[in-house]
Design an enzyme around this catalytic site. Structure first.
Site, mmCIF file in Angstrom:
data_model
loop_
_atom_site.group_PDB
_atom_site.id
_atom_site.type_symbol
_atom_site.label_atom_id
_atom_site.label_comp_id
_atom_site.label_asym_id
_atom_site.label_seq_id
_atom_site.Cartn_x
_atom_site.Cartn_y
_atom_site.Cartn_z
ATOM 1 N N TYR A 76 0.875 -1.011 0.074
ATOM 2 C CA TYR A 76 0.172 -0.044 0.078
ATOM 3 C C TYR A 76 0.702 1.290 -0.086
ATOM 4 O O TYR A 76 1.983 1.288 0.797
ATOM 5 C CB TYR A 76 -0.888 0.072 1.292
ATOM 6 C CG TYR A 76 -1.827 1.221 1.258
ATOM 7 C CD1 TYR A 76 -2.818 1.331 0.617
ATOM 8 C CD2 TYR A 76 -1.658 2.236 2.456
ATOM 9 C CE1 TYR A 76 -3.735 2.399 0.468
ATOM 10 C CE2 TYR A 76 -2.182 3.304 2.427
ATOM 11 C CZ TYR A 76 -3.562 3.419 1.656
ATOM 12 O OH TYR A 76 -4.296 4.638 1.381
ATOM 13 N N ASP B 77 9.466 2.859 -0.238
ATOM 14 C CA ASP B 77 8.342 3.690 0.468
ATOM 15 C C ASP B 77 8.690 3.209 2.023
ATOM 16 O O ASP B 77 8.282 2.150 2.230
ATOM 17 C CB ASP B 77 6.804 3.075 0.198
ATOM 18 C CG ASP B 77 5.724 3.766 0.767
ATOM 19 O OD1 ASP B 77 6.136 4.547 1.667
ATOM 20 O OD2 ASP B 77 4.637 3.605 0.351
ATOM 21 N N LYS C 219 4.054 9.074 8.727
ATOM 22 C CA LYS C 219 3.689 8.554 10.135
ATOM 23 C C LYS C 219 4.630 8.835 11.051
ATOM 24 O O LYS C 219 4.585 10.213 11.575
ATOM 25 C CB LYS C 219 3.566 6.929 9.692
ATOM 26 C CG LYS C 219 2.570 6.426 9.019
ATOM 27 C CD LYS C 219 2.142 5.087 8.965
ATOM 28 C CE LYS C 219 0.829 4.773 8.415
ATOM 29 N NZ LYS C 219 1.042 4.432 6.919
HETATM 30 C C1 LIG Z 1 0.294 4.934 5.489
HETATM 31 C C2 LIG Z 1 1.129 4.628 4.258
HETATM 32 C C3 LIG Z 1 0.956 5.178 3.048
HETATM 33 C C4 LIG Z 1 -0.167 6.666 2.975
HETATM 34 O O1 LIG Z 1 0.129 7.374 4.055
HETATM 35 P P1 LIG Z 1 -0.712 8.429 4.350
HETATM 36 O O2 LIG Z 1 -0.415 9.457 5.184
HETATM 37 O O3 LIG Z 1 -2.045 7.686 4.993
HETATM 38 O O4 LIG Z 1 -1.481 9.239 2.960
HETATM 39 C C5 LIG Z 1 1.907 4.971 2.208
HETATM 40 N N1 LIG Z 1 2.999 4.230 1.927
HETATM 41 C C6 LIG Z 1 2.973 3.308 3.262
HETATM 42 C C7 LIG Z 1 3.952 2.219 3.056
HETATM 43 C C8 LIG Z 1 1.987 3.285 4.266
HETATM 44 O O5 LIG Z 1 1.938 2.656 5.394
#
Ligand SMILES: *Cc1c(COP(=O)(O)O)cnc(C)c1O
Length: 428
Positions: A135, A230, A262
């Site tokens: 994701y 990511d 995060k």
């Molecule tokens: C949470 C998450 C996102 C998206 O971040 P948001 O602040 O919710 O838009 C993207 N990549 C990873 C790996 C994530 O865990």
């Protein structure tokens, strides 16, 4: 919740909060302190969501609270350069060795979306490779889900994503080098970038098999594509420098771009993407790739992020590790005693529990679990005052504030929840 549903779709502002995967009614949280959440009815829960990662120091950590208060006293948003954003960028660049520059944005979604645009701008190519089960936020091109076959041109994973957008995305199974080789052999010239979770945590925790990250680097380089790591979830959680700190540096070279979110926002909207200065120089205002944000580098959010990162000391990581292992071991023991098939997987101190037997190496494995057993487990934990993430596909998050009292509460709840999961009673 009934009123919320009248004014907000599903009553929530992010779908997983609606409890659809586990049933029942979500708790409305009124306040939080350390490892505890308190709902509007006054019930307390040990928090194992931690806002999906950001609350790594626990709720209302005094240093973060003080930094936020002081920043807010000076003003909420200026729309001009300000010092906190430079300090946060410096902290991030200092922690992850391959980074020379970062640009700050307001969400992980914005970070990955901007990184894709930069990769496409840098290569002049349009296709993107991602892995099923990874994701990267709700970016159109990255919502694509896997079809069957080795390298599938994805169908959109959401209504409203044009086929033309999803059609630029190639979705591959995770931890499968042969599939990757085949996709790059066929489409290599058109591929701008490969984006991967540094160590996937959004299908449950599925770490890269030994050598897999290195293979990503080798294959993308052979075909002139960029590698985007990511680290929105893993960044500054798996270690002081994220997953890169656990697995890197790599003989094959570092990823070209990283994304963060995060933890680096400390509970406020702040995220980032970054890489080598020469690549980042392609962004506006120096280069031709446009990217901007009214609240980017917000002084209050960056103060929270900076105080949080500075609070993430080696002792904090040791504590996270210890607490995570204590809880995971106890979950394993309780589920074993109750005869519930399960597997615990790790990435640094990040872990998740799959309700199935056997190693999970890819999304198809992760999907093959007993989500109903998880739902019973989840509800029994909630009844006993432990708030897990409301989905079997999520990591369990702990914080530096999870002390003996909080951990004991979790350990006491696990055997009853495990019996509930097994279907042999245990409801309280
Ligand atoms: C949470 C998450 C996102 C998206 O971040 P948001 O602040 O919710 O838009 C993207 N990549 C990873 C790996 C994530 O865990």
């Amino acid at each position: 919740m009934e009123h919320a549903r009248t004014v907000t779709p599903g009553g929530v502002n992010s779908p997983v909060r609606a409890f659809r995967a586990v049933g029942g009614t979500p708790r409305f949280i009124a306040s939080a302190q350390g490892p505890w959440l308190t709902d509007v009815d006054g019930n307390r829960y040990v928090d194992l969501i931690c806002s999906w990662g950001p609350m790594i120091l626990g709720h209302r950590h005094p240093d973060v609270l003080a930094a936020v208060g002081a920043a807010a006293e000076r003003g909420f948003s200026f729309g001009t350069p300000s010092e906190n954003e430079v300090a946060l960028a410096t902290e991030i660049v200092g922690r992850v060795e391959p980074l020379e520059q970062v640009r700050l944005v307001s969400s992980g979604t914005e970070a990955t979306m901007s990184a894709l645009r930069l990769a496409r701008g840098a290569t002049g190519r349009s296709k993107v490779v991602k892995f099923a089960g990874c994701y990267h936020g709700h970016v159109d091109a990255l919502l694509a889900s896997a079809g069957s076959g080795l390298a599938t041109f994805a169908l959109p994973g959401s209504a409203g994503v044009p086929a033309s957008s999803a059609g630029e995305t190639i979705v591959l199974p995770y931890n499968d080098v042969a599939a990757l080789e085949a996709a790059f052999a066929e489409h290599g010239e058109e591929i701008a970038c490969l984006i991967t979770e540094a160590s996937p945590g959004n299908m449950g925790v599925v770490p890269p098999a030994p050598g897999f990250t290195q293979a990503l680097r080798r294959i993308t380089r052979e075909h002139g594509a960029l590698l985007i790591s990511d680290e929105v979830m893993t960044g500054f959680r798996c270690s002081a420098s994220g997953w890169y700190g656990v697995e890197g540096p790599y003989d094959e070279g570092a990823p070209d771009l990283f994304t963060f979110g995060k933890v680096m926002g400390g509970g406020f909207p702040a995220a980032a993407f970054g890489g080598r200065a020469e690549l980042m120089g392609l962004l506006s205002p120096d280069g031709p790739v446009y990217q901007a944000g009214t609240l980017s580098g917000n002084p209050v959010a960056t103060a929270a992020g900076l105080a949080t990162l500075r609070g993430c000391t080696p002792q904090v990581y040791d504590h996270l590790d210890r607490v995570a292992h204590t809880i995971a071991d106890a979950a394993h023991d309780a589920l074993s005693a109750a005869g519930v098939p399960h597997t615990v997987q790790w990435a640094g101190s990040m872990f998740s529990v799959f309700f199935r037997e056997g190693e999970v190496r890819a999304y198809d494995d992760a999907k093959d679990q007993d989500t109903e057993a998880f739902s019973r487990f989840f509800q029994a934990m909630l009844d006993q005052g432990v708030h897990l993430p409301p989905s079997a596909f999520e990591a369990w998050f702990v914080s530096a504030s999870h002390d003996d009292e909080a951990v004991e509460a979790v350990l006491a709840a696990l055997p009853i929840a495990a019996r509930a999961a097994s279907g042999s009673g245990g409801t309280i």
